[in-house]
Structure formats: structure tokens, C-alpha cells
Write a protein that holds these residues in place. Structure first.
Motif, mmCIF file in Angstrom:
data_model
loop_
_atom_site.group_PDB
_atom_site.id
_atom_site.type_symbol
_atom_site.label_atom_id
_atom_site.label_comp_id
_atom_site.label_asym_id
_atom_site.label_seq_id
_atom_site.Cartn_x
_atom_site.Cartn_y
_atom_site.Cartn_z
ATOM 1 N N GLN A 215 -7.223 0.065 2.524
ATOM 2 C CA GLN A 215 -5.960 0.757 2.275
ATOM 3 C C GLN A 215 -5.551 0.646 0.806
ATOM 4 O OE1 GLN A 215 -2.671 0.671 5.134
ATOM 5 N NE2 GLN A 215 -3.952 -0.561 6.487
ATOM 6 N N ALA B 27 -5.061 6.464 8.007
ATOM 7 C CA ALA B 27 -4.907 5.351 7.069
ATOM 8 C C ALA B 27 -4.598 4.042 7.783
ATOM 9 C CB ALA B 27 -3.807 5.673 6.063
ATOM 10 N N PHE C 277 0.801 -1.225 0.000
ATOM 11 C CA PHE C 277 0.000 0.000 0.000
ATOM 12 C C PHE C 277 0.838 1.282 0.000
ATOM 13 C CE2 PHE C 277 -2.235 -2.945 3.148
ATOM 14 C CZ PHE C 277 -2.769 -3.738 2.147
ATOM 15 N N VAL D 177 -7.507 3.060 -1.191
ATOM 16 C CA VAL D 177 -6.948 4.403 -1.012
ATOM 17 C C VAL D 177 -5.720 4.579 -1.908
ATOM 18 C CG1 VAL D 177 -5.844 5.988 0.616
ATOM 19 C CG2 VAL D 177 -7.828 4.638 1.344
ATOM 20 N N ALA D 178 -4.877 3.559 -1.968
ATOM 21 C CA ALA D 178 -3.687 3.626 -2.811
ATOM 22 C C ALA D 178 -4.053 3.759 -4.287
ATOM 23 C CB ALA D 178 -2.819 2.388 -2.588
ATOM 24 N N VAL E 292 -6.936 9.669 5.426
ATOM 25 C CA VAL E 292 -7.101 9.099 4.088
ATOM 26 C C VAL E 292 -7.058 10.172 3.015
ATOM 27 C CG1 VAL E 292 -8.839 8.017 2.591
ATOM 28 C CG2 VAL E 292 -8.320 7.025 4.833
ATOM 29 N N ARG F 138 -5.207 7.283 -4.860
ATOM 30 C CA ARG F 138 -4.030 8.159 -4.926
ATOM 31 C C ARG F 138 -3.379 8.087 -6.302
ATOM 32 N NH1 ARG F 138 0.604 6.407 -0.988
ATOM 33 N NH2 ARG F 138 0.559 4.665 -2.468
ATOM 34 N N LEU G 73 1.121 3.699 2.179
ATOM 35 C CA LEU G 73 0.431 4.875 2.701
ATOM 36 C C LEU G 73 1.163 5.385 3.937
ATOM 37 C CD1 LEU G 73 -3.274 3.616 2.537
ATOM 38 C CD2 LEU G 73 -2.013 4.897 0.791
ATOM 39 N N ASN H 96 -3.559 11.323 2.288
ATOM 40 C CA ASN H 96 -2.827 10.302 1.546
ATOM 41 C C ASN H 96 -3.162 10.342 0.064
ATOM 42 O OD1 ASN H 96 -1.047 8.094 2.966
ATOM 43 N ND2 ASN H 96 -2.618 8.646 4.459
#
Length: 268
Positions: A150, A142, A87, A153-154, A95, A157, A89, A98
Motif C-alpha cells: 500500500q 487497495a 497510506f 502504491v501511495a 490500485v 500516486r 488510499l 488509486n
């Protein structure tokens, strides 16, 4: 779009990637498959220039990526986003922050360090989180999220970088079956809806067959298969994976469902 020409990487006497040549077309979803230690991760890290090639070239739309440095290299990494197995993060940050880190090359490091994110940047980041059903987690740290959350979220991003290519290095290796499907569906939607080229390292052959439109098999640093998923028979897979073939031919991987259309939002 992307041309890999005679790419090799040596670590002392060990050859991790050995004279690999590939052409990847725009909008493809390519799965790189093979047993552990086949050179898959090293290949992706060289494409992103996190690892320097020992020899060979990487070209993108005629530009020699292997010759880039400084701001030009940062621009390349922005247009060729990387998603990692673990991940990557910042656990203590929320979040939203990130995800906003994916905007660094658009806003500059000074503004980002001072958290001077514009309303537009925040809207782009929230839109990305909404597309993966995790906008409600924007204010959480995160490190408090599950592995599947997670990884989403990555991916968000990576998406806000506005990349042309996404490189995913074993993005589902540490996830359970449900989150595996969620993450792979997310990558598939990005590929289909935005036309972003995806190159994804995968250990599971069933997953690779289900989601990818082209498979590249590696063994001992070399490309030993390159073709459509239907062309990779179980016999070829057994030759590719050897004694690990029983692990990758398990037949239990869920088949992806048709993905709903995503709103173009700020990424149109």
C-alpha cells in the motif's frame, strides 16, 4: 528552492512548531528527526498547507506559498506531493485507480469522477507501478494489499503528480524491516533518478543516517540540529531524543544497496 521563514503553529496554549527557519535546496533528501511530539508532522503539513501556520512564511522559488488559495493552492499541492503514515488510499478502489488519483490536477475533477482517464494517464500510472514492482497488482482492491504494498502504491500516486517536492510523513512507521527497506529504497530512487526533493520525517536515526544527505533535528517545536548525518553523533542524538535514544540507536537498520537506474518512461 524551498524557504521556511519563522514558521510557527499554535494549538491554543500549545506551541507545536516554534519559529522554524530552513532552506531546502533542489534535489536534497532531508530527514526531519526527533522524538514523538517534536513538531515534525505539523511542519510537513504546514508546508503542504494541510495545516495553516499561525505565523511565518513558506516560499518556493520566490512564491509565497502561505498566500495561495483556490486553483493556485491546488497547483501547489500537486507540485508538493504528500505521503502519509497510513497510506491514505481508497480501500474499495483498485490500485490503478488509486494511482490515477494523483493525476487529478492534470485532468480535472469531472473527468476523474467519470473515470474518463486517457490512455496516456493510464500508461503513466502503470509505468509508476512497474517501477515499484507492483504493476501486477493494478486490478486488486487497495485494501487487499499488505502495508508495504500500500505504501508503494501511495508513492506511485505521488510520483504521477509530477511533483517538485515529496513530503513523506513517517512513511515506514507501521512497516516491518523488509518493507521499510523497500519503501526507503523507493524514495531514494525517486530522489536520485528524477532529482525530486524529498523531505522525510523519520523516527529511526539509523535510517535517517543511511538514506538522507541532511538531517534536521527538532525538539519541542524548534530546530536544534541542522547538518550532515556524520555530524550527528550519538551524544547529540541522546540530547535530542532523551530517554527515547535507546529506541533510535538500535544499530539494526539495514544499509541501503545501490539503486538500479529507472527508465525515464513518461516522467522524463
Amino acid at each position: 528552492m524551498l524557504t521556511i521563514d519563522g514558521l510557527s503553529r499554535r494549538f491554543g496554549a500549545k506551541i507545536a512548531v516554534d519559529d522554524v527557519s530552513l532552506d531546502v535546496s533542489r534535489g536534497a533528501f532531508v530527514g526531519i528527526i526527533g522524538r514523538s511530539g517534536a513538531g515534525k508532522s505539523t511542519l510537513l503539513r504546514m508546508i503542504n498547507r494541510l495545516q495553516e501556520p499561525s505565523s511565518g512564511r513558506i516560499l518556493c522559488e520566490g512564491r509565497d506559498v502561505t498566500a495561495l488559495s483556490g486553483a493556485a493552492l491546488r497547483d501547489w499541492r500537486q507540485s508538493c506531493a504528500m505521503i502519509f503514515q497510513q497510506f491514505n488510499l481508497v480501500g474499495r478502489l483498485d490500485v490503478l485507480t488509486n494511482v490515477l488519483m494523483g493525476r487529478l490536477n492534470h485532468v480535472g475533477q469531472t473527468r476523474s469522477l467519470l473515470k474518463l482517464w486517457s490512455a496516456e494517464d493510464k500508461a503513466i500510472a502503470l509505468s509508476a507501478l512497474e517501477q515499484f514492482d507492483i504493476a501486477s497488482l493494478a486490478a486488486q482492491r487497495a485494501e487487499s494489499l499488505s502495508g508495504g504494498q500500500q505504501q508503494r502504491v501511495a508513492i506511485a500516486r505521488a510520483l504521477v503528480q509530477e511533483p517538485k517536492i515529496i513530503l513523506a510523513d513517517e512513511p515506514i512507521a507501521s512497516l516491518d524491516p523488509r518493507n521499510t527497506r523497500i519503501v526507503m529504497d523507493a524514495l531514494q530512487r525517486i530522489n536520485r533518478h528524477y532529482g525530486i526533493t524529498v523531505v522525510c520525517n523519520l523516527h529511526s536515526l539509523d535510517l535517517a543516517r543511511s538514506y538522507c544527505d541532511r538531517l534536521v533535528g527538532m525538539a519541542q517545536g524548534r530546530v536544534v540540529f541542522d547538518g550532515a548525518p556524520a555530524d550527528l553523533t550519538d551524544d547529540v542524538a541522546r540530547d535530542l531524543y532523551g530517554i527515547e535514544s535507546g529506541d533510535v540507536l538500535d544499530g539494526h537498520t539495514p544499509v541501503p544497496v545501490p539503486a538500479p537506474a529507472l527508465p525515464a518512461a513518461a516522467f522524463a
